[in-house]
Design a protein around this motif. Structure first.
Motif, PDB file in Angstrom:
ATOM      1  N   GLY A   6     -28.804-103.150-134.964  1.00  0.00           N
ATOM      2  CA  GLY A   6     -29.007-103.085-133.505  1.00  0.00           C
ATOM      3  C   GLY A   6     -28.607-104.362-132.804  1.00  0.00           C
ATOM      4  N   THR A   7     -28.911-105.481-133.462  1.00  0.00           N
ATOM      5  CA  THR A   7     -28.546-106.778-132.860  1.00  0.00           C
ATOM      6  C   THR A   7     -27.040-106.943-132.789  1.00  0.00           C
ATOM      7  OG1 THR A   7     -30.537-107.739-133.798  1.00  0.00           O
ATOM      8  CG2 THR A   7     -28.843-109.270-133.053  1.00  0.00           C
ATOM      9  N   MET A   8     -26.340-106.496-133.831  1.00  0.00           N
ATOM     10  CA  MET A   8     -24.880-106.598-133.826  1.00  0.00           C
ATOM     11  C   MET A   8     -24.269-105.739-132.735  1.00  0.00           C
ATOM     12  SD  MET A   8     -24.042-106.670-137.905  1.00  0.00           S
ATOM     13  CE  MET A   8     -22.312-106.782-137.553  1.00  0.00           C
ATOM     14  N   ARG A   9     -24.832-104.526-132.564  1.00  0.00           N
ATOM     15  CA  ARG A   9     -24.283-103.646-131.500  1.00  0.00           C
ATOM     16  C   ARG A   9     -24.459-104.285-130.119  1.00  0.00           C
ATOM     17  NH1 ARG A   9     -26.466 -99.544-134.747  1.00  0.00           N
ATOM     18  NH2 ARG A   9     -28.353 -99.460-133.456  1.00  0.00           N
ATOM     19  N   LEU A  10     -25.616-104.900-129.866  1.00  0.00           N
ATOM     20  CA  LEU A  10     -25.846-105.547-128.569  1.00  0.00           C
ATOM     21  C   LEU A  10     -24.867-106.699-128.344  1.00  0.00           C
ATOM     22  CD1 LEU A  10     -29.748-105.654-128.402  1.00  0.00           C
ATOM     23  CD2 LEU A  10     -28.215-104.318-126.957  1.00  0.00           C
ATOM     24  N   ALA A  11     -24.614-107.496-129.360  1.00  0.00           N
ATOM     25  CA  ALA A  11     -23.671-108.626-129.223  1.00  0.00           C
ATOM     26  C   ALA A  11     -22.263-108.139-128.929  1.00  0.00           C
ATOM     27  CB  ALA A  11     -23.696-109.464-130.512  1.00  0.00           C
ATOM     28  N   CYS A  12     -21.864-107.050-129.612  1.00  0.00           N
ATOM     29  CA  CYS A  12     -20.522-106.499-129.368  1.00  0.00           C
ATOM     30  C   CYS A  12     -20.397-105.961-127.947  1.00  0.00           C
ATOM     31  CB  CYS A  12     -20.230-105.398-130.390  1.00  0.00           C
ATOM     32  SG  CYS A  12     -19.979-106.032-132.062  1.00  0.00           S
ATOM     33  N   MET A  13     -21.447-105.260-127.493  1.00  0.00           N
ATOM     34  CA  MET A  13     -21.408-104.707-126.128  1.00  0.00           C
ATOM     35  C   MET A  13     -21.332-105.841-125.094  1.00  0.00           C
ATOM     36  SD  MET A  13     -24.207-101.640-126.434  1.00  0.00           S
ATOM     37  CE  MET A  13     -24.176-101.383-124.683  1.00  0.00           C
ATOM     38  N   PHE A  14     -22.111-106.914-125.291  1.00  0.00           N
ATOM     39  CA  PHE A  14     -22.116-108.035-124.345  1.00  0.00           C
ATOM     40  C   PHE A  14     -20.740-108.717-124.294  1.00  0.00           C
ATOM     41  CE2 PHE A  14     -23.006-112.504-123.286  1.00  0.00           C
ATOM     42  CZ  PHE A  14     -23.571-112.304-122.025  1.00  0.00           C
ATOM     43  N   SER A  15     -20.119-108.878-125.478  1.00  0.00           N
ATOM     44  CA  SER A  15     -18.780-109.496-125.519  1.00  0.00           C
ATOM     45  C   SER A  15     -17.752-108.625-124.825  1.00  0.00           C
ATOM     46  CB  SER A  15     -18.360-109.722-126.981  1.00  0.00           C
ATOM     47  OG  SER A  15     -19.275-110.578-127.630  1.00  0.00           O
ATOM     48  N   SER A  16     -17.864-107.315-125.001  1.00  0.00           N
ATOM     49  CA  SER A  16     -16.913-106.396-124.349  1.00  0.00           C
ATOM     50  C   SER A  16     -17.048-106.452-122.844  1.00  0.00           C
ATOM     51  CB  SER A  16     -17.163-104.960-124.862  1.00  0.00           C
ATOM     52  OG  SER A  16     -16.986-104.896-126.260  1.00  0.00           O
ATOM     53  N   ILE A  17     -18.285-106.514-122.355  1.00  0.00           N
ATOM     54  CA  ILE A  17     -18.502-106.596-120.896  1.00  0.00           C
ATOM     55  C   ILE A  17     -17.875-107.873-120.328  1.00  0.00           C
ATOM     56  CG2 ILE A  17     -20.279-106.877-119.134  1.00  0.00           C
ATOM     57  CD1 ILE A  17     -22.058-105.046-120.847  1.00  0.00           C
ATOM     58  N   LEU A  18     -18.056-109.003-121.035  1.00  0.00           N
ATOM     59  CA  LEU A  18     -17.464-110.262-120.561  1.00  0.00           C
ATOM     60  C   LEU A  18     -15.952-110.182-120.525  1.00  0.00           C
ATOM     61  CD1 LEU A  18     -19.645-112.985-122.345  1.00  0.00           C
ATOM     62  CD2 LEU A  18     -19.599-112.395-119.918  1.00  0.00           C
ATOM     63  N   LEU A  19     -15.337-109.588-121.542  1.00  0.00           N
ATOM     64  CA  LEU A  19     -13.879-109.477-121.575  1.00  0.00           C
ATOM     65  C   LEU A  19     -13.363-108.604-120.455  1.00  0.00           C
ATOM     66  CD1 LEU A  19     -13.258-109.153-125.426  1.00  0.00           C
ATOM     67  CD2 LEU A  19     -12.663-111.075-123.957  1.00  0.00           C
ATOM     68  N   PHE A  20     -14.013-107.440-120.246  1.00  0.00           N
ATOM     69  CA  PHE A  20     -13.585-106.555-119.153  1.00  0.00           C
ATOM     70  C   PHE A  20     -13.757-107.236-117.794  1.00  0.00           C
ATOM     71  CE2 PHE A  20     -14.013-103.000-122.256  1.00  0.00           C
ATOM     72  CZ  PHE A  20     -12.777-102.420-122.045  1.00  0.00           C
ATOM     73  N   GLY A  21     -14.848-107.989-117.628  1.00  0.00           N
ATOM     74  CA  GLY A  21     -15.068-108.679-116.348  1.00  0.00           C
ATOM     75  C   GLY A  21     -14.001-109.726-116.074  1.00  0.00           C
ATOM     76  N   ALA A  22     -13.652-110.507-117.100  1.00  0.00           N
ATOM     77  CA  ALA A  22     -12.613-111.534-116.923  1.00  0.00           C
ATOM     78  C   ALA A  22     -11.267-110.909-116.603  1.00  0.00           C
ATOM     79  CB  ALA A  22     -12.521-112.377-118.202  1.00  0.00           C
ATOM     80  N   ALA A  23     -10.958-109.800-117.290  1.00  0.00           N
ATOM     81  CA  ALA A  23      -9.678-109.126-117.019  1.00  0.00           C
ATOM     82  C   ALA A  23      -9.646-108.588-115.602  1.00  0.00           C
ATOM     83  CB  ALA A  23      -9.481-108.003-118.047  1.00  0.00           C
ATOM     84  N   GLY A  24     -10.759-108.044-115.124  1.00  0.00           N
ATOM     85  CA  GLY A  24     -10.799-107.529-113.757  1.00  0.00           C
ATOM     86  C   GLY A  24     -10.648-108.621-112.725  1.00  0.00           C
ATOM     87  N   LEU A  25     -11.261-109.771-112.999  1.00  0.00           N
ATOM     88  CA  LEU A  25     -11.128-110.893-112.058  1.00  0.00           C
ATOM     89  C   LEU A  25      -9.696-111.382-111.977  1.00  0.00           C
ATOM     90  CD1 LEU A  25     -12.498-112.965-110.227  1.00  0.00           C
ATOM     91  CD2 LEU A  25     -12.916-114.374-112.251  1.00  0.00           C
ATOM     92  N   LEU A  26      -9.026-111.488-113.112  1.00  0.00           N
ATOM     93  CA  LEU A  26      -7.618-111.901-113.110  1.00  0.00           C
ATOM     94  C   LEU A  26      -6.747-110.920-112.362  1.00  0.00           C
ATOM     95  CD1 LEU A  26      -7.237-113.180-116.802  1.00  0.00           C
ATOM     96  CD2 LEU A  26      -7.255-114.551-114.721  1.00  0.00           C
ATOM     97  N   LEU A  27      -7.002-109.615-112.550  1.00  0.00           N
ATOM     98  CA  LEU A  27      -6.228-108.597-111.838  1.00  0.00           C
ATOM     99  C   LEU A  27      -6.457-108.699-110.342  1.00  0.00           C
ATOM    100  CD1 LEU A  27      -4.397-106.104-111.937  1.00  0.00           C
ATOM    101  CD2 LEU A  27      -6.470-104.699-112.204  1.00  0.00           C
TER     102      LEU A  27
END
Length: 418
Positions: A6-27
């Motif tokens: 469960g802890t690993m899934r939460l870390a992966c989800m948090f990292s994915s959200i950060l990546l998508f947010g950064a990509a959206g800001l650049l766009l």
């Protein structure tokens, strides 16, 4: 100890959200107009574009010949022409976006000469001598070109022979012969025997001190205190006026001006020049002068006057009526906007009045200020006086006024001068 699933899934989800947010800001940034991200100008303040002056070849060059640079010398906002092709106001802030460097260069190249704003030094821009709306015919255009040529000759002579002058600071002494007319923002450097009496009358009319130039008496012009001199202001007032007012002077052929001064001061009764200059000249340069001549100082002859002028050990000092224009008005230190000539006095003066938007019914006076029954000093009369001198005296007198001849483009008055 292994991490829980469960802890690993939460870390992966948090990292994915950060990546998508950064990509959206650049766009988002890539789709924005870059000018909207630049800092905004405060509403009501114009861009601080350094004005450019036309080169002789038509290219633009930033002014470099000013002597005093003072940030308070900028032209008032209501007199500065609006810059062309300005970007539209920002829809949210109401301010104009700051121009990038390339855009600034393009704007400056596209700016017509009449739209260049005033420099922040002691030189008004070239546009201070442009014809008004009702004076753009061929004759006015020709006079405008003549002004550009006169100023070019003056600047070149200064650059060649008085280069160090442009680096000096203006002092009250340098502006002591300049009269101020604040209503029309005019500075006039007085050159005696070049129409100065009538020019001061015109300035008094412009200032609202008299309804007509013809109503002003000689003593009021020269001994009154109606017009202020520039050196009576504090340093800030001097700098501001030098930077924003239209500066002009009128000159005259040097030999002709010298003869005019001699005729006025020594061939007519004079309670100042005879006892102060006449007595000293006669005592030094006339052998066996009579007691009466030495007592009154009357009867000085032109060769004696020229001897005094050329003597490095003069028995009495120099006078403004025959001093060099280059010393009276400091044209290598102060960048004059208008250079008029006595030989075309009426046309030049009325052209200048149109440029400063003087009342249409005000024209330059034609009357002779003093000794009105006597003929004006002309080139023919001047040659008659100089015929009394030796060739060496003529040459030395030409050398004495050489800078005035060069700076104001007057031809050599005698063929044997070199």
């Amino acid at each position: 100890m292994t991490p829980r699933p469960g802890t690993m899934r939460l870390a992966c989800m948090f990292s994915s959200i950060l990546l998508f947010g950064a990509a959206g800001l650049l766009l988002f940034i890539s789709l924005q107009d870059p000018t909207e991200l630049a800092p905004q100008q405060v509403p009501g303040i114009k861009f601080n574009l350094r004005p450019q002056q036309p080169h002789n070849d038509g290219s633009m060059k930033a002014p470099t010949d000013g002597v005093i640079r003072d940030s308070s010398s900028r032209a008032p906002r209501d007199r500065s022409p609006r810059e062309p092709d300005q970007p539209p106001l920002h829809p949210k802030t109401g301010a104009r976006p700051r121009l990038r460097q390339r855009r600034r260069r393009l704007l400056i190249k596209k700016m017509p000469a009449a739209a260049v704003s005033m420099p922040a030094n002691n030189s008004s821009s070239e546009t201070s001598v442009r014809p008004g709306p009702g004076a753009r015919d061929g004759r006015w255009a020709s006079m405008h070109r003549s002004q550009q040529e006169r100023k070019r000759m003056m600047r070149e002579a200064c650059a060649k022979y008085r280069a160090s002058s442009s680096r000096r600071a203006v002092t009250p002494l340098h502006v002591s012969r300049i009269f101020v007319e604040d209503r029309h923002r005019v500075l006039y450097c007085e050159v005696p025997k070049a129409g100065c009496s009538n020019w001061k009358r015109v300035l008094m009319v412009l200032a609202g001190l008299a309804p007509s130039a013809a109503d002003i008496q000689h003593n009021t012009v020269h001994y009154g205190s109606a017009l202020r001199r520039l050196d009576t202001f504090d340093r800030q007032g001097i700098l501001r006026r030098l930077g924003t007012y239209t500066k002009m002077l009128f000159v005259r052929e040097p030999f002709e001006r010298l003869v005019s001064a001699f005729r006025d001061k020594f061939e007519h009764p004079n309670s100042y020049y005879h006892p102060v200059f006449g007595k000293a000249i006669l005592a030094r340069y006339r052998a066996n002068a009579s007691r009466e001549a030495l007592r009154t100082g009357s009867g000085v002859r032109f060769p004696e006057f020229v001897q005094y002028l050329l003597d490095v050990h003069r028995p009495v000092g120099m006078d403004i009526h025959w001093d060099h224009v280059s010393r009276l008005c400091s044209p290598c230190l102060i960048d004059y906007d208008f250079v008029g000539k006595f030989e075309s006095l009426e046309d030049d003066a009325n052209f200048f009045l149109s440029l400063v938007r003087a009342p249409r019914n005000l024209t330059f006076p034609r009357f002779k200020d003093r000794h009105s029954q006597e003929a004006r000093t002309t080139a023919r009369i001047t040659r008659r006086y100089f015929a009394q001198l030796s060739a060496l005296q003529r040459q030395r007198t030409y050398d004495f006024y050489y800078m005035d001849y060069l700076m104001f483009n007057y031809s050599k008055p005698f063929a044997d001068l070199y």
